[in-house]
Design a protein around this motif. Structure first.
Motif, mmCIF file in Angstrom:
data_model
loop_
_atom_site.group_PDB
_atom_site.id
_atom_site.type_symbol
_atom_site.label_atom_id
_atom_site.label_comp_id
_atom_site.label_asym_id
_atom_site.label_seq_id
_atom_site.Cartn_x
_atom_site.Cartn_y
_atom_site.Cartn_z
ATOM 1 N N LEU A 1 26.995 -5.693 25.886
ATOM 2 C CA LEU A 1 27.555 -7.041 26.000
ATOM 3 C C LEU A 1 26.601 -7.871 26.847
ATOM 4 C CD1 LEU A 1 31.275 -7.766 27.048
ATOM 5 C CD2 LEU A 1 29.380 -9.192 27.779
ATOM 6 N N HIS A 2 26.211 -9.022 26.358
ATOM 7 C CA HIS A 2 25.370 -9.937 27.133
ATOM 8 C C HIS A 2 24.051 -9.276 27.528
ATOM 9 C CE1 HIS A 2 24.585 -12.862 30.550
ATOM 10 N NE2 HIS A 2 24.903 -13.670 29.548
ATOM 11 N N GLY A 3 23.528 -8.413 26.639
ATOM 12 C CA GLY A 3 22.251 -7.763 26.890
ATOM 13 C C GLY A 3 22.296 -6.598 27.847
ATOM 14 N N VAL A 4 23.491 -6.181 28.261
ATOM 15 C CA VAL A 4 23.655 -5.073 29.205
ATOM 16 C C VAL A 4 24.532 -4.001 28.549
ATOM 17 C CG1 VAL A 4 24.532 -4.375 31.471
ATOM 18 C CG2 VAL A 4 23.463 -6.623 31.175
ATOM 19 N N THR A 5 24.177 -2.735 28.764
ATOM 20 C CA THR A 5 24.956 -1.627 28.213
ATOM 21 C C THR A 5 25.555 -0.816 29.349
ATOM 22 O OG1 THR A 5 23.549 -1.501 26.244
ATOM 23 C CG2 THR A 5 24.894 0.422 26.755
ATOM 24 N N THR B 1 41.417 -1.099 28.032
ATOM 25 C CA THR B 1 40.435 -0.823 29.066
ATOM 26 C C THR B 1 40.280 -2.085 29.899
ATOM 27 O OG1 THR B 1 38.262 0.158 29.526
ATOM 28 C CG2 THR B 1 38.346 -1.541 27.822
ATOM 29 N N GLU B 2 39.553 -1.984 30.987
ATOM 30 C CA GLU B 2 39.308 -3.142 31.846
ATOM 31 C C GLU B 2 37.820 -3.231 32.131
ATOM 32 O OE1 GLU B 2 40.654 -4.254 36.286
ATOM 33 O OE2 GLU B 2 42.278 -4.349 34.822
ATOM 34 N N LEU B 3 37.270 -4.423 31.972
ATOM 35 C CA LEU B 3 35.851 -4.667 32.208
ATOM 36 C C LEU B 3 35.684 -5.587 33.405
ATOM 37 C CD1 LEU B 3 34.731 -5.471 28.535
ATOM 38 C CD2 LEU B 3 34.860 -3.226 29.638
ATOM 39 N N ARG B 4 34.662 -5.318 34.195
ATOM 40 C CA ARG B 4 34.299 -6.225 35.284
ATOM 41 C C ARG B 4 33.148 -7.095 34.808
ATOM 42 N NH1 ARG B 4 36.658 -5.806 39.935
ATOM 43 N NH2 ARG B 4 34.988 -6.999 40.946
ATOM 44 N N ARG B 5 33.305 -8.408 34.934
ATOM 45 C CA ARG B 5 32.303 -9.334 34.412
ATOM 46 C C ARG B 5 30.936 -9.108 35.041
ATOM 47 N NH1 ARG B 5 32.622 -14.567 35.105
ATOM 48 N NH2 ARG B 5 34.002 -14.611 36.914
ATOM 49 N N ASP B 6 30.901 -8.807 36.334
ATOM 50 C CA ASP B 6 29.622 -8.617 37.011
ATOM 51 C C ASP B 6 28.842 -7.429 36.454
ATOM 52 O OD1 ASP B 6 30.049 -10.784 38.598
ATOM 53 O OD2 ASP B 6 30.639 -9.661 40.388
ATOM 54 N N ASP B 7 29.552 -6.426 35.905
ATOM 55 C CA ASP B 7 28.859 -5.267 35.340
ATOM 56 C C ASP B 7 27.984 -5.654 34.157
ATOM 57 O OD1 ASP B 7 30.031 -3.649 37.213
ATOM 58 O OD2 ASP B 7 31.574 -2.855 35.873
ATOM 59 N N PHE B 8 28.323 -6.765 33.507
ATOM 60 C CA PHE B 8 27.576 -7.210 32.332
ATOM 61 C C PHE B 8 26.856 -8.533 32.604
ATOM 62 C CE2 PHE B 8 30.934 -4.423 30.890
ATOM 63 C CZ PHE B 8 30.287 -3.602 29.979
ATOM 64 N N THR B 9 26.671 -8.848 33.872
ATOM 65 C CA THR B 9 25.994 -10.070 34.337
ATOM 66 C C THR B 9 26.610 -11.341 33.754
ATOM 67 O OG1 THR B 9 24.247 -10.072 32.623
ATOM 68 C CG2 THR B 9 23.825 -8.804 34.645
ATOM 69 N N VAL B 10 27.897 -11.276 33.423
ATOM 70 C CA VAL B 10 28.623 -12.489 33.024
ATOM 71 C C VAL B 10 29.273 -13.007 34.301
ATOM 72 C CG1 VAL B 10 30.358 -13.477 31.474
ATOM 73 C CG2 VAL B 10 29.016 -11.494 30.747
ATOM 74 N N SER B 11 28.466 -13.607 35.155
ATOM 75 C CA SER B 11 28.888 -13.849 36.533
ATOM 76 C C SER B 11 29.090 -15.320 36.871
ATOM 77 C CB SER B 11 27.869 -13.234 37.502
ATOM 78 O OG SER B 11 26.562 -13.674 37.201
#
Length: 298
Positions: free
Chosen positions: A222-226, A254-264
């Motif tokens: 997602l957003h260039g990050v895996t 599931t739950e995603l943290r935005r910072d993990d995918f640099t959607v910050s």
């Protein structure tokens, strides 16, 4: 249905754990202990007590020793007990004023394992599937959205634990029912769909957690990050569609943290409250249809 009558006992004569229970004059106590077929207690089994009209009066879970006890108005009740991997249990009970209605030991029977999809490739059927998400807004409300365009294949193996799946999502199909917000979510502040037009999930780790529960662990790009993500999945079984085709279904979260995918991207209100919460809840409802042998061949 088994009908159990409570023993009418004067409150002042109660002994043991009931001695300390104070009940209103028009109420009584309903109790039981839930066991498995080898007489071990079943903790956290869910119970629900409904009145004669079907209205839920009280519900909850059994304690670590498989027991529950509920104070209810005197009357007739229906009790339902369920636990993951067991067949539900139902019984009737009559609770008298100032009395204990004990069902004693209730033994749950192991449920028949659900039929699993047959080995082979199964397509995710988008018309009857959904990929939805929920985000917090200004620390108060929840914003709900979905992705409208996606495709995927699940390769079912024998054993099921060796199965795999691959899902591709069109990032630009994000939809929260507000055009201005959707345009912002597609921009470089969030998904940046011009640079990263798809989200992809691939998994070859299916782990049975008991009953209908599975953990599906894989790589989400997602957003260039895996990153590694685990779906908490519930298998719902197999059925037939209106044209007789075989379908299998599940739901997962599931739950995603935005910072993990640099959607910050973030902006703060005057009181220091974030406009967009740091985590996103994902909810999947999926139906799969088995590919026909030779489909697409000329």
């Amino acid at each position: 249905m088994v009908r159990w009558l409570g023993n009418r006992t004067n409150r002042g004569q109660r002994t043991g754990p009931l001695a300390a229970i104070q009940t209103p004059p028009s109420a009584g106590v309903l109790s039981c202990r839930v066991l498995d077929p080898v007489s071990e207690p079943v903790p956290h089994a869910e119970f629900a007590v409904s009145d004669a009209r079907g209205r839920k009066v009280v519900s909850g879970g059994t304690d670590p020793y498989g027991s529950f006890m509920a104070t209810v108005p005197a009357g007739e009740y229906r009790l339902a007990v369920s636990a993951e991997g067991f067949t539900p249990y139902r019984a009737n009970a009559v609770v008298g004023e100032n009395s204990l209605a004990s069902l004693g030991d209730v033994t749950l029977q192991v449920a028949r394992p659900p039929e699993l999809p047959s080995p082979g490739d199964w397509d995710i059927e988008p018309t009857h599937s959904s990929i939805a998400f929920t985000a917090r807004h200004i620390g108060l409300a929840r914003i709900h959205g979905r992705f409208n365009t996606f495709a995927g294949v699940v390769r079912i193996a024998d054993p099921m634990e060796q199965s795999a799946m691959h899902v591709v999502i069109d990032a630009a199909s994000i939809d929260t029912n507000v055009r201005m917000r959707d345009d912002h979510l597609r921009s470089a502040d969030f998904l940046d769909v011009e640079r990263f037009p798809t989200l992809e999930f691939y998994s070859d780790r299916f782990q049975h957690r008991g009953g209908m529960r599975w953990a599906v662990t894989g790589a989400l790009s997602l957003h260039g990050v895996t990153r590694t993500v685990t779906l908490d999945a519930e298998y719902l079984g197999i059925g037939n569609g209106i044209e007789g085709e075989v379908r299998a279904a599940c739901r997962a979260t599931t739950e995603l943290r935005r910072d993990d995918f640099t959607v910050s991207w973030q902006t703060m209100l005057a009181r220091g409250i974030a406009v967009v919460g740091p985590s996103i809840r994902i909810d999947l409802d999926v139906q799969i249809v088995q590919k026909q042998v030779g489909a697409g061949a000329e």
